[in-house]
Design a protein around this motif. Structure first.
Motif, PDB file in Angstrom:
ATOM      1  N   LEU A 148       0.833  -1.202   0.000  1.00 13.03           N
ATOM      2  CA  LEU A 148       0.000   0.000   0.000  1.00 13.03           C
ATOM      3  C   LEU A 148       0.867   1.251   0.000  1.00 13.03           C
ATOM      4  CD1 LEU A 148      -2.805   1.361   0.290  1.00 13.03           C
ATOM      5  CD2 LEU A 148      -2.496   1.185   2.769  1.00 13.03           C
ATOM      6  N   PHE A 149       1.795   1.351   0.942  1.00 12.34           N
ATOM      7  CA  PHE A 149       2.628   2.554   1.051  1.00 12.34           C
ATOM      8  C   PHE A 149       3.612   2.653  -0.112  1.00 12.34           C
ATOM      9  CE2 PHE A 149       2.010   1.943   5.851  1.00 12.34           C
ATOM     10  CZ  PHE A 149       0.819   2.648   5.820  1.00 12.34           C
ATOM     11  N   GLY A 150       4.219   1.508  -0.494  1.00 10.90           N
ATOM     12  CA  GLY A 150       5.207   1.541  -1.562  1.00 10.90           C
ATOM     13  C   GLY A 150       4.606   1.924  -2.899  1.00 10.90           C
ATOM     14  N   THR A 151       3.477   1.313  -3.264  1.00 10.31           N
ATOM     15  CA  THR A 151       2.834   1.644  -4.541  1.00 10.31           C
ATOM     16  C   THR A 151       2.309   3.069  -4.528  1.00 10.31           C
ATOM     17  OG1 THR A 151       2.188  -0.678  -4.773  1.00 10.31           O
ATOM     18  CG2 THR A 151       1.074   0.915  -6.187  1.00 10.31           C
TER      19      THR A 151
ATOM     20  N   ILE B  33      -3.479  -2.063  -6.356  1.00 11.76           N
ATOM     21  CA  ILE B  33      -4.472  -1.390  -7.199  1.00 11.76           C
ATOM     22  C   ILE B  33      -5.128  -0.248  -6.446  1.00 11.76           C
ATOM     23  CG2 ILE B  33      -6.606  -1.707  -8.499  1.00 11.76           C
ATOM     24  CD1 ILE B  33      -5.801  -4.592  -8.957  1.00 11.76           C
ATOM     25  N   LEU B  34      -5.409  -0.454  -5.152  1.00 10.40           N
ATOM     26  CA  LEU B  34      -6.029   0.598  -4.345  1.00 10.40           C
ATOM     27  C   LEU B  34      -5.127   1.825  -4.267  1.00 10.40           C
ATOM     28  CD1 LEU B  34      -8.449   1.281  -2.446  1.00 10.40           C
ATOM     29  CD2 LEU B  34      -7.036   0.413  -0.569  1.00 10.40           C
ATOM     30  N   ALA B  35      -3.839   1.615  -4.009  1.00 10.51           N
ATOM     31  CA  ALA B  35      -2.909   2.739  -3.921  1.00 10.51           C
ATOM     32  C   ALA B  35      -2.772   3.445  -5.266  1.00 10.51           C
ATOM     33  CB  ALA B  35      -1.544   2.248  -3.441  1.00 10.51           C
TER      34      ALA B  35
ATOM     35  N   VAL C 263      -3.871  10.579   2.392  1.00 10.97           N
ATOM     36  CA  VAL C 263      -4.377  10.212   3.716  1.00 10.97           C
ATOM     37  C   VAL C 263      -5.585   9.300   3.582  1.00 10.97           C
ATOM     38  CG1 VAL C 263      -5.456  11.122   5.800  1.00 10.97           C
ATOM     39  CG2 VAL C 263      -3.454  12.258   4.847  1.00 10.97           C
ATOM     40  N   ALA C 264      -6.454   9.568   2.601  1.00 10.71           N
ATOM     41  CA  ALA C 264      -7.627   8.713   2.391  1.00 10.71           C
ATOM     42  C   ALA C 264      -7.217   7.290   2.036  1.00 10.71           C
ATOM     43  CB  ALA C 264      -8.510   9.299   1.293  1.00 10.71           C
ATOM     44  N   ALA C 265      -6.184   7.129   1.210  1.00 10.60           N
ATOM     45  CA  ALA C 265      -5.715   5.794   0.845  1.00 10.60           C
ATOM     46  C   ALA C 265      -5.172   5.060   2.057  1.00 10.60           C
ATOM     47  CB  ALA C 265      -4.636   5.897  -0.241  1.00 10.60           C
ATOM     48  N   VAL C 266      -4.399   5.765   2.893  1.00 11.28           N
ATOM     49  CA  VAL C 266      -3.832   5.130   4.089  1.00 11.28           C
ATOM     50  C   VAL C 266      -4.941   4.746   5.063  1.00 11.28           C
ATOM     51  CG1 VAL C 266      -2.339   5.483   6.072  1.00 11.28           C
ATOM     52  CG2 VAL C 266      -1.627   6.300   3.824  1.00 11.28           C
ATOM     53  N   VAL C 267      -5.901   5.650   5.270  1.00 11.40           N
ATOM     54  CA  VAL C 267      -7.007   5.366   6.184  1.00 11.40           C
ATOM     55  C   VAL C 267      -7.823   4.176   5.686  1.00 11.40           C
ATOM     56  CG1 VAL C 267      -9.175   6.265   7.103  1.00 11.40           C
ATOM     57  CG2 VAL C 267      -7.128   7.696   7.113  1.00 11.40           C
TER      58      VAL C 267
END
Length: 376
Positions: free
Chosen positions: A84-87, A304-306, A324-328
């Motif tokens: 998630l964070f890397g992409t 894909i989400l990221a 922030v929305a992606a991380v949350v």
């Protein structure tokens, strides 16, 4: 007239774009993995030094060795956040440098560089389950045994704590409880046998209790020494020695079932059969097996989400809010995964549903956002 060599040029250009995006993603994934792994190892080092290190005097090198055995399993559990964070970092970097805008202006569909990134995550997930996961599980099992040994030696315990064993067949079940076990002589000490019988309808009824000083397993039978047995409604009977038939192999009497997290993917099917044959619930092991099978899908869904959130930055122009929305949202799916695991362990929902529901929800949310962003 069009020459033959001019036709493959657009495909080579697309291939280079895809490879370039994959290289950027791999670089960001490496950085994210390094940061998360460093934090986990730091926390585990402190935890081991305060836990095991407080019971027995350990050198810094020994604590470091225990930390290296414990950390890989935790790192693998947090790999979805690495993707998630890397992409997210990779695509945000491409967006900041206006490279995504140039790709889209050249007519390159977002699917051409999002799907290869998801495919790479899917392949890495399969490698994790088949190779990295078993190694981490073995290391975790070794850490658990070493921690138990150090804690036991620190407490001055010469024998292991209470042992419970269950065995039997369709007609009889035995629950065995031993206060101690002596591994050097392969004996159970201060042991009690609770014997149950099964009727034709499968109903289980308690029939007899036998207490003995020692019990040893050999050649398919338990040898009890200085035993006292009593059936329901009968007087107690003493035996100098008593033999009871057993379905256990000799080495299984002193072997505890490894916890699901310490069992490798390839050993889980056999472990499930062993647990069920012993009469215990295999729900935790079945849940673990299904979670490992769903791991590649979870990695791909996080990628894909990221990427989908990063693509919307071009149109909305709000980097901080969308990141922030992606991380949350990623953390939200993590808590959904934890809740589903709890429901699956409690047998509220089937293990396969508890394992596959979170990655499926993540994938559906990612594809929905990507369809909305790309096709609109």
């Amino acid at each position: 007239m069009i020459s033959r060599t001019s036709l493959p040029v657009p495909w080579l250009r697309l291939g280079r774009i895809e490879r370039y995006v994959l290289v950027q993603q791999a670089r960001s994934l490496g950085i994210a993995l390094g940061v998360i792994a460093a934090l986990i190892m730091l926390i585990d080092f402190v935890e081991v030094s305060r836990g095991v290190g407080s019971d027995v005097d350990l050198s810094g090198a020994r604590i470091l060795g225990l930390m290296l055995l414990k950390s890989p399993q935790v790192i693998i559990q947090l790999l979805p956040f690495v993707f998630l964070f890397g992409t997210l970092a990779a695509f945000v970097g491409l967006n900041r440098r206006s490279e995504l805008i140039a790709m889209r202006a050249a007519g390159v569909s977002a699917w051409r560089f999002v799907l290869p990134a998801a495919g790479a995550a899917l392949m890495f997930g399969a490698i994790t389950v088949a190779a990295l996961g078993p190694l981490a599980a073995s290391a975790d099992g070794l850490f658990q045994r070493e921690r138990a040994r150090l804690s036991g030696s620190a407490a001055g315990a010469e024998a292991s704590p209470t042992v419970w064993i269950r065995e039997g067949d369709d007609t009889r079940q035995m629950v065995i409880r031993a206060q101690r076990q002596d591994r050097s002589s392969a004996r159970l000490l201060d042991v009690t046998f609770f014997i149950y019988t099964n009727d034709a309808e499968g109903m289980r009824t308690f029939s007899e209790r036998i207490d003995a000083d020692t019990a040893s397993l050999s050649n398919g039978s338990w040898r009890l020494v200085n035993a006292v047995g009593a059936e329901i409604g009968q007087r107690a009977v003493r035996y100098a020695t008593l033999d009871l038939p057993s379905s256990l192999a000799d080495e299984e009497a002193f072997e505890r079932f490894a916890r699901p997290q310490s069992t490798s993917f390839w050993s889980l099917p056999a472990q499930i059969d062993r647990v069920e044959a012993a009469g215990f619930s295999s729900t935790a092991y079945r849940l673990r097996l299904q979670q490992l099978l769903a791991t590649p899908l979870m990695f791909a869904a996080m990628s894909i989400l990221a990427a989908a959130f990063s693509l919307r930055l071009m149109r909305l122009g709000d980097l901080a809010r969308m990141s922030v929305a992606a991380v949350v949202l990623g953390f939200g799916f993590f808590f959904v995964n934890q809740a589903a695991s709890a429901f699956g362990s409690a047998e509220v929902i089937p293990p396969w549903l508890a394992a596959w529901l979170p990655p499926l929800l993540t994938a559906l949310a990612a594809f929905t956002l990507l369809f909305y962003t790309e096709d609109g």
